[in-house]
Motif scaffolding. Structure first.
Motif: not given
Lengths: 163, 412
Positions: B56, B82, B319
């Motif tokens: 991320y 996020v 992700p």
């Protein structure tokens, strides 16, 4: 009653089988799992009767564990409520009907599903592919989980050097 | 005069008006465009696939590089999704700093656009003026973030740099100057006959077509569609700011110009409110490295229109899926419609008027030298002298060559 709850009640009033498929995630975020067979009916009802008049984008997902492709129709109302309609397609026969008749801007989003995941979209208007280049090898779908960039490494053409 | 019928000409992909590859196939009858089709995808870099293979934190920097101008827009749209999945409560001060950079970025983007629009209609004085003023906001962004482009202010859970009171003063001074200049541009664009005549009736999208084609941002607002994500689906702390949605009923390039100029004035007012009401407190909360499974959709009003990011997390540090829709993708599909029935010569300004996103990798004006202490800033003169010394110390010296060339020039 919040606008999200009203949406849930209106939608499950018309489609009772969706009642437990509607998730109100937070203010202005609604997720609905729609059976692929009834998708267009639900989609049309949302646009015509529930004011979901904005198509934001389509997301294609490779759901490797369940052996399906997921397609998310991210849509919105002018008041800011976002409705995400989700369908699952079997990987061996991933066919989707185009929604360009209602949203002309869906063309590029649907072509992305075709190019990047290998989903078949029927009813797309004639036009160039998007977003991959014309010479892209057949059967290579970059957003599938088992695809690696090396799979599509083009063999150097004879007489041409890329060094 | 003989009738040559319809003539098809390809324009692009190396486009004369757009510093970005895009291919248009134009059908002409005489000077009039009767049909146009767009081939997109020349800049497809596989960012979405790339995001799946990175953490991320790495992805923040990757998605910032989707665009060289609205990098903060993409970064913030992504990070919001996020943070929503992770259930992080971002501190208010961090939200204000994100808004501050977001509005400075909008000012930068709109001033840049004004210059490009001036250039496309042969009004290069406007380009020179507005790009000169754009330096003011670029300097402010550099002072806030350390970078002129790709500000990298965001981190999962907040922002990476704080804004102190001295910097706040600098920002307010800069905004005062920009506001004065913008007032002048508004006067120029609303009184100068050549500008009005050149832009009116060009690249028309009616209100109905704007709704049907789902154009976004200033392109939509110039066709009377009062949609702005900052109002409709408020994020950060935009619901705490006082601002209005700027619209126009001109439905053409002229309307798009007025909307962007009006939005500049709104942004100045918003920046002042942000600086004045900046809450105290931390600028970041601790974020987990692994993000729990979940999904979120994030919307952000970028300078060019609505930016949409979808993120699906699977419980790991990377992700499962990141989906991005930049505003230009929504607007570019309407360009074929806008071009119809226009003259071929209008094509550059019509395309430029949606403010398509071309990467703006700008020169650097500030260098931090590792060998001379922190924040030793070089101006261009010193940077140039440093370059000459650098090569001279490695045996590359053009002094003699330059002298002999000068002697030869004098003899001629």
């Amino acid at each position: 009653m919040t606008p999200e709850e009203k949406f849930r009640d209106d939608l499950s009033g018309r489609f009772p089988e969706l009642a437990d498929k509607i998730v109100l995630q937070r203010a202005r975020r609604i997720w609905v799992d729609v059976p692929a067979g009834r998708f267009r009916e639900v989609f049309d009802f949302c646009v015509e009767s529930l004011g979901v008049t904005i198509l934001l984008i389509l997301t294609g997902l490779d759901e490797a564990e369940s052996g399906t492709f997921g397609v998310l129709y991210h849509m919105a109302r002018p008041d800011g409520v976002v409705v995400n309609l989700r369908v699952h397609l079997p990987k061996d026969k991933p066919v989707l009907r185009s929604v360009t008749d209602r949203f002309p801007s869906a063309e590029a989003y649907e072509r992305e599903l075709v190019d990047l995941l290998g989903i078949v979209v029927t009813g797309l208007p004639e036009g160039p592919r998007y977003p991959l280049p014309d010479g892209w090898p057949e059967g290579q779908y970059p957003l599938r989980k088992d695809w690696k960039p090396a799979d599509a490494a083009p063999a150097p053409e004879e007489g041409k050097s890329h060094a | 005069m003989p009738d040559f019928g319809n003539v098809q000409i390809p324009v692009g992909p190396q486009h004369p008006a757009l510093k970005e590859p895009e291919s248009f196939l134009i059908t002409l009858r005489g000077e009039k465009i009767t049909a146009a089709s767009v081939r997109m995808g020349y800049n497809h870099r596989g960012v979405e696939k790339g995001a799946e293979g990175r953490t991320y934190t790495q992805d923040i920097y990757l998605v910032e590089r989707i665009c060289g101008i609205c990098s903060h827009s993409h970064g913030t749209a992504f990070i919001q999704a996020v943070e929503e999945i992770a259930g992080l409560d971002v501190p208010r001060r961090a939200k204000y700093i994100r808004m501050l950079v977001g509005e400075l970025e909008r000012v930068h983007s709109h001033l840049l656009w004004l210059g490009v629009a001036g250039h496309e209609i042969g009004f290069d004085t406007l380009l020179m003026y507005s790009w000169r003023d754009r330096e003011v906001v670029m300097d402010l962004l550099a002072a806030v973030s350390g970078n002129r482009v790709h500000y990298s202010m965001n981190t999962v859970g907040g922002v990476r740099r704080d804004v102190d009171s001295a910097l706040a003063e600098t920002i307010l001074k800069g905004v005062d100057r920009l506001e004065e200049q913008t007032k002048y541009y508004i006067q120029v664009c609303s009184e100068e006959t050549t500008v009005i005549k050149r832009l009116s009736g060009v690249g028309v999208v009616t209100h109905e077509d704007a709704l049907r084609l789902l154009v976004v941002g200033p392109t939509a607002r110039a066709s009377g569609v009062a949609r702005d994500i900052r109002k409709d689906d408020p994020y950060l702390a935009y619901d705490e700011l006082d601002f209005k949605i700027v619209t126009s009923d001109h439905c053409d390039v002229y309307g798009r110009t007025l909307v962007r100029l009006g939005e500049l004035m709104e942004s100045y007012s918003m920046i002042r409110q942000i600086v004045k009401n900046m809450p105290d407190g931390p600028i970041t909360v601790k974020a987990p490295r692994k993000i729990p499974a979940g999904e979120a959709l994030s919307r952000y009003e970028a300078p060019r229109g609505e930016d949409v990011h979808y993120v699906k997390a699977n419980g790991t540090e990377k992700p499962e899926r990141v989906k991005v829709r930049a505003p230009t993708l929504a607007n570019l599909q309407a360009v074929s419609h806008m071009l119809r029935d226009n003259n071929l010569a209008d094509m550059p300004i019509v395309i430029a008027a949606i403010d398509p996103c071309f990467s703006c990798t700008d020169r650097a004006v500030e260098i931090d030298r590792a060998d001379s202490g922190p924040r030793d800033r070089m101006d261009w003169g010193r940077l140039r002298a440093h370059g000459i010394d650098f090569y001279r110390s490695r045996g590359v010296d053009f002094t003699e060559l330059n002298r002999s060339l000068t002697r030869r020039m004098k003899k001629l």
